[in-house]
Design a protein around this motif. Structure first.
Motif, PDB file in Angstrom:
ATOM      1  N   VAL A  64       0.842  -1.192   0.000  1.00 41.72           N
ATOM      2  CA  VAL A  64       0.000   0.000   0.000  1.00 41.72           C
ATOM      3  C   VAL A  64       0.880   1.245   0.000  1.00 41.72           C
ATOM      4  CG1 VAL A  64      -1.832  -1.200   1.278  1.00 41.72           C
ATOM      5  CG2 VAL A  64      -0.148   0.167   2.536  1.00 41.72           C
ATOM      6  N   LEU A  65       0.256   2.373  -0.312  1.00 40.04           N
ATOM      7  CA  LEU A  65       0.866   3.686  -0.135  1.00 40.04           C
ATOM      8  C   LEU A  65       0.101   4.398   0.972  1.00 40.04           C
ATOM      9  CD1 LEU A  65       1.392   4.803  -3.845  1.00 40.04           C
ATOM     10  CD2 LEU A  65       3.136   3.955  -2.249  1.00 40.04           C
ATOM     11  N   VAL A  66       0.835   5.004   1.894  1.00 43.31           N
ATOM     12  CA  VAL A  66       0.237   5.699   3.037  1.00 43.31           C
ATOM     13  C   VAL A  66       0.356   7.203   2.818  1.00 43.31           C
ATOM     14  CG1 VAL A  66       0.290   6.022   5.531  1.00 43.31           C
ATOM     15  CG2 VAL A  66       0.903   3.791   4.550  1.00 43.31           C
ATOM     16  N   PHE A  67      -0.782   7.890   2.832  1.00 41.06           N
ATOM     17  CA  PHE A  67      -0.796   9.339   2.605  1.00 41.06           C
ATOM     18  C   PHE A  67      -0.948  10.121   3.908  1.00 41.06           C
ATOM     19  CE2 PHE A  67      -2.354   7.373  -1.310  1.00 41.06           C
ATOM     20  CZ  PHE A  67      -1.418   7.866  -2.201  1.00 41.06           C
ATOM     21  N   GLU A  68      -1.473   9.451   4.924  1.00 41.23           N
ATOM     22  CA  GLU A  68      -1.644  10.121   6.223  1.00 41.23           C
ATOM     23  C   GLU A  68      -1.691   9.054   7.303  1.00 41.23           C
ATOM     24  OE1 GLU A  68      -4.555  13.623   7.670  1.00 41.23           O
ATOM     25  OE2 GLU A  68      -5.568  11.698   7.356  1.00 41.23           O
ATOM     26  N   ASP A  69      -1.078   9.354   8.444  1.00 45.85           N
ATOM     27  CA  ASP A  69      -1.105   8.451   9.594  1.00 45.85           C
ATOM     28  C   ASP A  69      -1.354   9.325  10.815  1.00 45.85           C
ATOM     29  OD1 ASP A  69      -0.812   6.467  11.466  1.00 45.85           O
ATOM     30  OD2 ASP A  69       1.012   5.633  10.597  1.00 45.85           O
ATOM     31  N   ALA A  70      -2.572   9.248  11.368  1.00 46.49           N
ATOM     32  CA  ALA A  70      -2.931  10.139  12.472  1.00 46.49           C
ATOM     33  C   ALA A  70      -3.944   9.465  13.387  1.00 46.49           C
ATOM     34  CB  ALA A  70      -3.523  11.444  11.930  1.00 46.49           C
ATOM     35  N   GLU A  71      -3.701   9.576  14.677  1.00 45.34           N
ATOM     36  CA  GLU A  71      -4.633   9.114  15.713  1.00 45.34           C
ATOM     37  C   GLU A  71      -5.046   7.652  15.517  1.00 45.34           C
ATOM     38  OE1 GLU A  71      -7.841  11.884  15.867  1.00 45.34           O
ATOM     39  OE2 GLU A  71      -6.577  13.540  16.562  1.00 45.34           O
ATOM     40  N   GLY A  72      -4.072   6.829  15.148  1.00 44.81           N
ATOM     41  CA  GLY A  72      -4.319   5.406  15.060  1.00 44.81           C
ATOM     42  C   GLY A  72      -4.870   4.921  13.736  1.00 44.81           C
ATOM     43  N   TRP A  73      -5.047   5.833  12.784  1.00 44.93           N
ATOM     44  CA  TRP A  73      -5.602   5.464  11.482  1.00 44.93           C
ATOM     45  C   TRP A  73      -4.690   5.934  10.359  1.00 44.93           C
ATOM     46  CZ3 TRP A  73      -9.612   2.228  11.146  1.00 44.93           C
ATOM     47  CH2 TRP A  73     -10.394   2.059  12.293  1.00 44.93           C
ATOM     48  N   ALA A  74      -4.579   5.105   9.335  1.00 46.56           N
ATOM     49  CA  ALA A  74      -3.794   5.453   8.159  1.00 46.56           C
ATOM     50  C   ALA A  74      -4.712   5.539   6.950  1.00 46.56           C
ATOM     51  CB  ALA A  74      -2.702   4.413   7.923  1.00 46.56           C
ATOM     52  N   TRP A  75      -4.530   6.589   6.171  1.00 48.18           N
ATOM     53  CA  TRP A  75      -5.271   6.753   4.917  1.00 48.18           C
ATOM     54  C   TRP A  75      -4.381   6.206   3.820  1.00 48.18           C
ATOM     55  CZ3 TRP A  75      -5.628  11.472   1.358  1.00 48.18           C
ATOM     56  CH2 TRP A  75      -6.721  11.342   0.491  1.00 48.18           C
ATOM     57  N   ILE A  76      -4.844   5.149   3.159  1.00 46.08           N
ATOM     58  CA  ILE A  76      -3.962   4.394   2.273  1.00 46.08           C
ATOM     59  C   ILE A  76      -4.624   4.139   0.912  1.00 46.08           C
ATOM     60  CG2 ILE A  76      -2.809   3.267   4.207  1.00 46.08           C
ATOM     61  CD1 ILE A  76      -5.133   1.153   2.148  1.00 46.08           C
ATOM     62  N   GLN A  77      -3.777   3.716  -0.018  1.00 46.68           N
ATOM     63  CA  GLN A  77      -4.247   3.209  -1.300  1.00 46.68           C
ATOM     64  C   GLN A  77      -3.563   1.878  -1.567  1.00 46.68           C
ATOM     65  OE1 GLN A  77      -3.397   5.536  -4.885  1.00 46.68           O
ATOM     66  NE2 GLN A  77      -5.278   4.759  -5.809  1.00 46.68           N
ATOM     67  N   ALA A  78      -4.360   0.861  -1.873  1.00 45.11           N
ATOM     68  CA  ALA A  78      -3.811  -0.455  -2.189  1.00 45.11           C
ATOM     69  C   ALA A  78      -3.151  -0.413  -3.564  1.00 45.11           C
ATOM     70  CB  ALA A  78      -4.919  -1.499  -2.171  1.00 45.11           C
ATOM     71  N   GLU A  79      -1.979  -0.987  -3.684  1.00 46.86           N
ATOM     72  CA  GLU A  79      -1.304  -0.982  -4.979  1.00 46.86           C
ATOM     73  C   GLU A  79      -1.882  -2.035  -5.921  1.00 46.86           C
ATOM     74  OE1 GLU A  79       2.879  -0.711  -5.082  1.00 46.86           O
ATOM     75  OE2 GLU A  79       2.910   1.164  -3.963  1.00 46.86           O
ATOM     76  N   ARG A  80      -2.453  -3.094  -5.374  1.00 51.08           N
ATOM     77  CA  ARG A  80      -2.947  -4.181  -6.232  1.00 51.08           C
ATOM     78  C   ARG A  80      -4.172  -3.750  -7.033  1.00 51.08           C
ATOM     79  NH1 ARG A  80      -6.111  -8.905  -4.685  1.00 51.08           N
ATOM     80  NH2 ARG A  80      -5.648  -8.534  -2.492  1.00 51.08           N
ATOM     81  N   ASP A  81      -5.116  -3.045  -6.410  1.00 54.90           N
ATOM     82  CA  ASP A  81      -6.338  -2.672  -7.134  1.00 54.90           C
ATOM     83  C   ASP A  81      -6.672  -1.191  -7.041  1.00 54.90           C
ATOM     84  OD1 ASP A  81      -7.287  -2.366  -4.562  1.00 54.90           O
ATOM     85  OD2 ASP A  81      -8.755  -3.981  -4.671  1.00 54.90           O
ATOM     86  N   GLY A  82      -5.804  -0.402  -6.386  1.00 54.91           N
ATOM     87  CA  GLY A  82      -6.007   1.039  -6.323  1.00 54.91           C
ATOM     88  C   GLY A  82      -7.024   1.519  -5.319  1.00 54.91           C
ATOM     89  N   TYR A  83      -7.583   0.620  -4.488  1.00 56.03           N
ATOM     90  CA  TYR A  83      -8.655   1.031  -3.586  1.00 56.03           C
ATOM     91  C   TYR A  83      -8.113   1.934  -2.479  1.00 56.03           C
ATOM     92  CZ  TYR A  83     -13.572   0.332  -2.569  1.00 56.03           C
ATOM     93  OH  TYR A  83     -14.927   0.517  -2.445  1.00 56.03           O
ATOM     94  N   VAL A  84      -8.885   2.963  -2.144  1.00 51.28           N
ATOM     95  CA  VAL A  84      -8.495   3.973  -1.162  1.00 51.28           C
ATOM     96  C   VAL A  84      -9.401   3.875   0.062  1.00 51.28           C
ATOM     97  CG1 VAL A  84      -8.316   6.459  -0.713  1.00 51.28           C
ATOM     98  CG2 VAL A  84      -7.620   5.523  -2.941  1.00 51.28           C
ATOM     99  N   GLY A  85      -8.825   4.033   1.237  1.00 50.07           N
ATOM    100  CA  GLY A  85      -9.632   4.049   2.451  1.00 50.07           C
ATOM    101  C   GLY A  85      -8.751   4.116   3.679  1.00 50.07           C
ATOM    102  N   TYR A  86      -9.363   3.838   4.819  1.00 54.44           N
ATOM    103  CA  TYR A  86      -8.684   3.954   6.100  1.00 54.44           C
ATOM    104  C   TYR A  86      -8.494   2.583   6.733  1.00 54.44           C
ATOM    105  CZ  TYR A  86      -9.960   8.894   5.704  1.00 54.44           C
ATOM    106  OH  TYR A  86     -10.106  10.187   5.264  1.00 54.44           O
ATOM    107  N   VAL A  87      -7.288   2.347   7.259  1.00 51.15           N
ATOM    108  CA  VAL A  87      -7.005   1.123   8.000  1.00 51.15           C
ATOM    109  C   VAL A  87      -6.402   1.502   9.344  1.00 51.15           C
ATOM    110  CG1 VAL A  87      -6.624  -0.270   5.927  1.00 51.15           C
ATOM    111  CG2 VAL A  87      -4.674   0.854   7.026  1.00 51.15           C
ATOM    112  N   ALA A  88      -6.572   0.633  10.335  1.00 55.13           N
ATOM    113  CA  ALA A  88      -5.877   0.825  11.606  1.00 55.13           C
ATOM    114  C   ALA A  88      -4.380   0.773  11.349  1.00 55.13           C
ATOM    115  CB  ALA A  88      -6.293  -0.256  12.589  1.00 55.13           C
TER     116      ALA A  88
END
Length: 286
Positions: A64-88
Motif C-alpha cells: 500500500v501507499l500511506v498518505f496520512e497516519d494520524a490518531e491510530g488510522w492510516a489513509w492508504i491506497q492499495a497498490e494491487r487494485d487502487g482502492y483507497v480508504g482507512y485502515v488501523a
C-alpha cells in the motif's frame, strides 16, 4: 478538474496524492509512503473510526501507499487494485524482503515452527503473499519457513509467478465460505470479492466493486433469447451484484440469500433475484 472516483484516487479537500496535482483540488499534496499489510486481513473503512463501514479488505503481504497516519488510522491506497480508504495503523509494516509465494488454498495456518502439533500462531487467506526463506520436514510433512520463524504447510502455497489455469475452479474452492459484506478473503467474502480474488489467483488483476467490474472486465456479452450462449467463466451482473457462470445453466456467487458462497441454477436465480431487485443488468466475458 476531471471528475475522479474517490474509491480509486486518494484525494480529499485537505489532502491528496501528489500524483493528482493539477487534476484535483486539495490544500496539500503528498507522496505516498510505501508500506505492507502485516495482519492476516485488514479492513479498509470509509472513515477513520472503528464503527465505520468496511468497503473492502486487504491481505497479508499486500503493498500500500500511506498518505496520512494520524490518531491510530492510516489513509492508504492499495497498490494491487487502487482502492483507497482507512485502515488501523497497527496492520501496517515495512516493506522488506519481496514476497516469493502466495497462499493457494482458501485458508491455512501459521505455526511457530515446523510442526503441525504446535498450537497455531496465526492464519492466512488465499492470496496472502509470504516470503519463504527456508524449508523443513517433520514426520513427513513439508513446511516453508518465513522470516518471522513461523512455518506454513508447503503444499498450501505456490510461487508468486505461478497462476491458476481456471479462475472459475478457484472460485469453486470457496464453496461454503461465509458471505461477508466487504469481505475479500477466505474467512468471509462478498460477490465482487470472490470474482476479484479468483481472478487474482489466475494472474489477472481486476477492480474491486461490482459496478467497476461491470464496465472493465473483458468484453460486453449479449446472450440470445432465454439467455442462450452463456458459458463457463462468463460474468452476470445485477444492480450491486455479480455471479460467475460455472456452465450454461449454473452459477456460483457469494450472496446474502444463503449467506454463503453457493452454486445456484441461473434461471432460478434470475427469478428469485428479480422478484425484489429486477433482472440482470449486464453480462461480460473475461
Amino acid at each position: 478538474m476531471t471528475a475522479r472516483d474517490a474509491r480509486l484516487h486518494a484525494f480529499r479537500s485537505d489532502l491528496a496524492d501528489a500524483r493528482l496535482k493539477g487534476e484535483v483540488a486539495a490544500d496539500r499534496f503528498v507522496a505516498g509512503r510505501p508500506a505492507r499489510i502485516s495482519a492476516a486481513v485488514a479492513d479498509i473503512r470509509n472513515e477513520p473510526r472503528p464503527d465505520a463501514g468496511v468497503n473492502t479488505q486487504l491481505l497479508f503481504g499486500d503493498d500500500v501507499l500511506v498518505f496520512e497516519d494520524a490518531e491510530g488510522w492510516a489513509w492508504i491506497q492499495a497498490e494491487r487494485d487502487g482502492y483507497v480508504g482507512y485502515v488501523a495503523d497497527t496492520v501496517l509494516g515495512a516493506r522488506s524482503q519481496a514476497p516469493t509465494h502466495v497462499v493457494s488454498v482458501p485458508r491455512t495456518f501459521l505455526y511457530p515452527g515446523p510442526d503441525l502439533r504446535f498450537p497455531p500462531s496465526g492464519q492466512l487467506s488465499m492470496g496472502s503473499a509470504v516470503t519463504v526463506t527456508g524449508a523443513a520436514e517433520t514426520r513427513g510433512t513439508h513446511y516453508a519457513l518465513l522470516p518471522s520463524g513461523e512455518a506454513v504447510i508447503s503444499g498450501h502455497i505456490r510461487p508468486v509467478a505461478e497462476a491458476a489455469p481456471d479462475y472459475v475452479a478457484v472460485a469453486e474452492m470457496f464453496l461454503g465460505t461465509p458471505y461477508l459484506w466487504g469481505g475479500a478473503s477466505g474467512f468471509g467474502i462478498d460477490c465482487s470479492g470472490l470474482v476479484q480474488l479468483a481472478m487474482h489467483m489466475a494472474g489477472r488483476q481486476v477492480l474491486r466493486d461490482s459496478d467497476m467490474q461491470a464496465t472493465t472486465i473483458g468484453e460486453t456479452l449479449e446472450p440470445g433469447p432465454d439467455f442462450a450462449g452463456l458459458q463457463r467463466g462468463d460474468l452476470v451482473f445485477w444492480k450491486g451484484h455479480v455471479a460467475i457462470m460455472i456452465d450454461p445453466e449454473t452459477m456460483i456467487h457469494a450472496n446474502g440469500h444463503t449467506m454463503l458462497v453457493s452454486r445456484e441454477g441461473f434461471k432460478e436465480a434470475v427469478a428469485r433475484i428479480g422478484y425484489l431487485y429486477g433482472g440482470p443488468t449486464g453480462f461480460r466475458r473475461p
